[in-house]
Design an enzyme around this catalytic site. Sequence first.
Site, PDB file in Angstrom:
ATOM      1  N   GLU A 191      21.268  70.359  -2.201  1.00 29.12           N
ATOM      2  CA  GLU A 191      20.788  70.219  -3.433  1.00 29.12           C
ATOM      3  C   GLU A 191      21.766  69.329  -4.261  1.00 29.12           C
ATOM      4  O   GLU A 191      22.627  68.943  -3.864  1.00 29.12           O
ATOM      5  CB  GLU A 191      21.190  71.942  -4.120  1.00 29.12           C
ATOM      6  CG  GLU A 191      20.366  72.851  -3.277  1.00 29.12           C
ATOM      7  CD  GLU A 191      20.446  74.085  -4.004  1.00 29.12           C
ATOM      8  OE1 GLU A 191      21.252  74.444  -4.745  1.00 29.12           O
ATOM      9  OE2 GLU A 191      19.915  75.021  -3.684  1.00 29.12           O
TER      10      GLU A 191
ATOM     11  N   ALA B  65      24.999  70.611  -4.146  1.00 27.01           N
ATOM     12  CA  ALA B  65      25.924  71.048  -2.773  1.00 27.01           C
ATOM     13  C   ALA B  65      24.960  70.477  -1.475  1.00 27.01           C
ATOM     14  O   ALA B  65      23.755  70.759  -1.323  1.00 27.01           O
ATOM     15  CB  ALA B  65      25.514  72.608  -2.765  1.00 27.01           C
TER      16      ALA B  65
ATOM     17  N   GLU C 236      19.680  69.877  15.720  1.00 26.15           N
ATOM     18  CA  GLU C 236      19.640  68.691  14.634  1.00 26.15           C
ATOM     19  C   GLU C 236      20.639  67.257  14.900  1.00 26.15           C
ATOM     20  O   GLU C 236      20.199  66.602  14.942  1.00 26.15           O
ATOM     21  CB  GLU C 236      19.693  69.056  13.141  1.00 26.15           C
ATOM     22  CG  GLU C 236      19.803  68.227  12.180  1.00 26.15           C
ATOM     23  CD  GLU C 236      19.577  68.646  10.564  1.00 26.15           C
ATOM     24  OE1 GLU C 236      19.435  69.679  10.335  1.00 26.15           O
ATOM     25  OE2 GLU C 236      19.955  67.632   9.931  1.00 26.15           O
ATOM     26  N   ARG C 237      21.743  68.040  15.182  1.00 25.85           N
ATOM     27  CA  ARG C 237      22.982  67.118  15.123  1.00 25.85           C
ATOM     28  C   ARG C 237      22.794  66.222  16.564  1.00 25.85           C
ATOM     29  O   ARG C 237      23.272  65.165  16.613  1.00 25.85           O
ATOM     30  CB  ARG C 237      24.192  67.573  14.903  1.00 25.85           C
ATOM     31  CG  ARG C 237      24.608  68.047  13.541  1.00 25.85           C
ATOM     32  CD  ARG C 237      25.683  68.830  13.009  1.00 25.85           C
ATOM     33  NE  ARG C 237      25.573  69.055  11.781  1.00 25.85           N
ATOM     34  CZ  ARG C 237      26.505  69.993  11.029  1.00 25.85           C
ATOM     35  NH1 ARG C 237      27.019  70.805  11.965  1.00 25.85           N
ATOM     36  NH2 ARG C 237      26.359  70.127   9.937  1.00 25.85           N
TER      37      ARG C 237
ATOM     38  N   GLY D  17      23.362  34.073   9.670  1.00 26.50           N
ATOM     39  CA  GLY D  17      22.417  34.241   8.424  1.00 26.50           C
ATOM     40  C   GLY D  17      21.271  34.793   8.770  1.00 26.50           C
ATOM     41  O   GLY D  17      20.692  35.386   8.062  1.00 26.50           O
TER      42      GLY D  17
HETATM   43  C1  LIG Z   1      17.411  59.917   3.488  1.00 30.60           C
HETATM   44  C2  LIG Z   1      17.917  61.267   3.297  1.00 30.60           C
HETATM   45  C3  LIG Z   1      17.171  62.257   4.028  1.00 30.60           C
HETATM   46  C4  LIG Z   1      17.514  63.565   3.958  1.00 30.60           C
HETATM   47  N1  LIG Z   1      16.885  64.501   4.270  1.00 30.60           N
HETATM   48  C5  LIG Z   1      17.394  65.828   4.035  1.00 30.60           C
HETATM   49  C6  LIG Z   1      16.309  66.747   4.446  1.00 30.60           C
HETATM   50  O1  LIG Z   1      15.177  66.749   5.104  1.00 30.60           O
HETATM   51  N2  LIG Z   1      16.969  68.114   4.061  1.00 30.60           N
HETATM   52  C7  LIG Z   1      18.093  68.338   3.572  1.00 30.60           C
HETATM   53  O2  LIG Z   1      18.307  69.572   3.490  1.00 30.60           O
HETATM   54  N3  LIG Z   1      18.746  67.534   3.308  1.00 30.60           N
HETATM   55  C8  LIG Z   1      18.476  66.009   3.622  1.00 30.60           C
HETATM   56  N4  LIG Z   1      19.611  65.298   3.264  1.00 30.60           N
HETATM   57  C9  LIG Z   1      20.622  65.467   2.842  1.00 30.60           C
HETATM   58  C10 LIG Z   1      21.799  65.136   3.539  1.00 30.60           C
HETATM   59  O3  LIG Z   1      22.023  66.093   4.840  1.00 30.60           O
HETATM   60  C11 LIG Z   1      23.102  65.194   2.819  1.00 30.60           C
HETATM   61  O4  LIG Z   1      23.080  63.931   2.215  1.00 30.60           O
HETATM   62  C12 LIG Z   1      24.464  65.349   3.610  1.00 30.60           C
HETATM   63  O5  LIG Z   1      24.624  66.662   4.125  1.00 30.60           O
HETATM   64  C13 LIG Z   1      25.740  65.260   2.536  1.00 30.60           C
HETATM   65  O6  LIG Z   1      25.705  65.757   1.390  1.00 30.60           O
HETATM   66  P1  LIG Z   1      25.724  65.128  -0.027  1.00 30.60           P
HETATM   67  O7  LIG Z   1      24.877  63.881   0.143  1.00 30.60           O
HETATM   68  O8  LIG Z   1      25.553  66.155  -0.944  1.00 30.60           O
HETATM   69  O9  LIG Z   1      27.162  64.441  -0.153  1.00 30.60           O
HETATM   70  P2  LIG Z   1      28.449  65.245  -0.395  1.00 30.60           P
HETATM   71  O10 LIG Z   1      28.302  66.618   0.301  1.00 30.60           O
HETATM   72  O11 LIG Z   1      28.547  65.152  -2.106  1.00 30.60           O
HETATM   73  O12 LIG Z   1      29.679  64.474   0.368  1.00 30.60           O
HETATM   74  C14 LIG Z   1      29.952  63.093   0.158  1.00 30.60           C
HETATM   75  C15 LIG Z   1      31.074  62.535   0.899  1.00 30.60           C
HETATM   76  O13 LIG Z   1      32.177  63.296   0.596  1.00 30.60           O
HETATM   77  C16 LIG Z   1      32.867  63.422   2.096  1.00 30.60           C
HETATM   78  N5  LIG Z   1      32.831  64.914   2.537  1.00 30.60           N
HETATM   79  C17 LIG Z   1      32.162  65.871   2.300  1.00 30.60           C
HETATM   80  N6  LIG Z   1      32.577  67.014   2.772  1.00 30.60           N
HETATM   81  C18 LIG Z   1      33.889  66.809   3.329  1.00 30.60           C
HETATM   82  C19 LIG Z   1      34.937  67.497   3.935  1.00 30.60           C
HETATM   83  N7  LIG Z   1      34.886  68.907   4.360  1.00 30.60           N
HETATM   84  N8  LIG Z   1      36.007  66.834   4.205  1.00 30.60           N
HETATM   85  C20 LIG Z   1      36.215  65.414   4.101  1.00 30.60           C
HETATM   86  N9  LIG Z   1      35.065  64.790   3.333  1.00 30.60           N
HETATM   87  C21 LIG Z   1      34.096  65.526   3.055  1.00 30.60           C
HETATM   88  C22 LIG Z   1      31.879  62.762   3.163  1.00 30.60           C
HETATM   89  O14 LIG Z   1      32.343  61.398   3.069  1.00 30.60           O
HETATM   90  C23 LIG Z   1      30.687  62.745   2.527  1.00 30.60           C
HETATM   91  O15 LIG Z   1      29.889  61.465   2.838  1.00 30.60           O
HETATM   92  C24 LIG Z   1      18.929  63.659   3.398  1.00 30.60           C
HETATM   93  C25 LIG Z   1      19.861  62.797   2.934  1.00 30.60           C
HETATM   94  C26 LIG Z   1      19.208  61.580   2.940  1.00 30.60           C
HETATM   95  C27 LIG Z   1      20.154  60.272   2.367  1.00 30.60           C
END
Ligand SMILES: Cc1cc2nc3c(=O)[nH]c(=O)nc-3n(C[C@H](O)[C@H](O)[C@H](O)COP(=O)(O)OP(=O)(O)OC[C@H]3O[C@@H](n4cnc5c(N)ncnc54)[C@H](O)[C@@H]3O)c2cc1C
Length: 391
Positions: A139, A142, A254-255, A352
Amino acid sequence: MSVSPAPVSSGRHFLFDDEHEQLRRTVRQFVGREINPHAEKWEADCRIPKSLFLRGGEIGLFGHSVAPQYGGIGADCRMAVIIAEEMSHAHTSGPGMALGAHAEIALPHLNRFGSTEQKRRFLPDLVAGRKVAALGITEPSAGSNVAGIQTVARREGDGWTLNGSKIFITNSVHADLFIIAAKTDPSAGHRGLSMFLLPRDTPNFIIEEMKGKLGRRASDTGLLTFDGCPLPADALLGELNRGFYQIMQCFENERLVIAAGCVGAADAALAETTRYTQQRPMGFGTLADMQVTRQRLAKSYMELEASRQLVYYTTWRVVQGEPSLKEVAMAKAFASEAAFRIIDDCLQLHGGYGYFSESLIERAYRDIRLDRIGGGATEVMYEIIAKQLQI
Ligand SMILES: Cc1cc2nc3c(=O)[nH]c(=O)nc-3n(C[C@H](O)[C@H](O)[C@H](O)COP(=O)(O)OP(=O)(O)OC[C@H]3O[C@@H](n4cnc5c(N)ncnc54)[C@H](O)[C@@H]3O)c2cc1C
């Protein structure tokens, strides 16, 4: 990328049998025939045609973990690992991501936690690729913190009403069925979360395409809004308020699949780069004749092999039913970080030319960046590992 294997990986691994190797060849042909010729168009269109899911279904890309009565073959996760590896050899990794999000990210929720009736209703079409699935957890406020989601499903008579939103959802353009995480007891934190099946034609469900991604452009991404979507009682997937645990269980597959995809992407980039350096004239010989180049490539092949063996070892543990939370997190973090470093080095060796879209490395470099974030960022994997080690 090239569809030929990198030198280190030639030969069969003991993890796989003849059936797996046949699948590897089938997926390799699928990539060469059904994806590579269209890579440029799909990248420009920012999507694949929906018919590619049907083609994927025809060669059995989606049903390996599904029981035969729902159209699958009931096999273990080794097939998913092979498919992910081979799909990542394509000239664009967007199609692999789209098909993988359907089969390995969304479908397992239904396969593991669906009722007999839900499985009977949805699985055969999803396995055949006649219908497409998407998973909506993330979201705007989140992502990493799954327990912090704010979408709410409220009781309404026998059923539910869904309000909230989801962001970055893969397959939003094509999906017929969305599997959505929502709070059913907002005061209970991660113990108040449940999963729901949401058909695309549900009233008050708004889907908007998100454009402008760095990579994986051939895979579509969307923003979902639930503005009071009515859901019947049987839309609940799995147990009420057990959604968080269901998500955590499905993260394993997934992972692991993401990690396997990273191995395939690095493998393909290295094969391409090895060829390039052997052909690139450098006055006295070729780029590959320089010791520094050969050592750089050797180091990358070594990292790739370490990555591959960790992914295969983790796969073996999962197949044996061993608890593998730590190993899956290690495989995902290690493989994605290694692939990023390897492909960065590959781009460097292209000079390049690697910076322009005519070279496949330019796209591989943009595409691989997601794997350190999506499906759980590397830092989140480190947190899991540290917790499992009781540090
Ligand atoms: C192209 C694309 C496709 C996607 N497809 C899906 C999908 O099909 N379904 C779905 O549900 N989601 C999807 N996602 C979401 C993806 O799983 C999330 O972007 C990812 O889980 C990170 O969440 P966030 O972007 O909110 O980053 P945030 O939670 O805001 O985190 C930002 C950064 O903070 C740092 N961070 C976060 N937590 C911690 C911690 N505990 N300790 C230290 N550092 C931390 C990390 O560096 C992280 O990259 C997709 C994302 C992208 C970009």
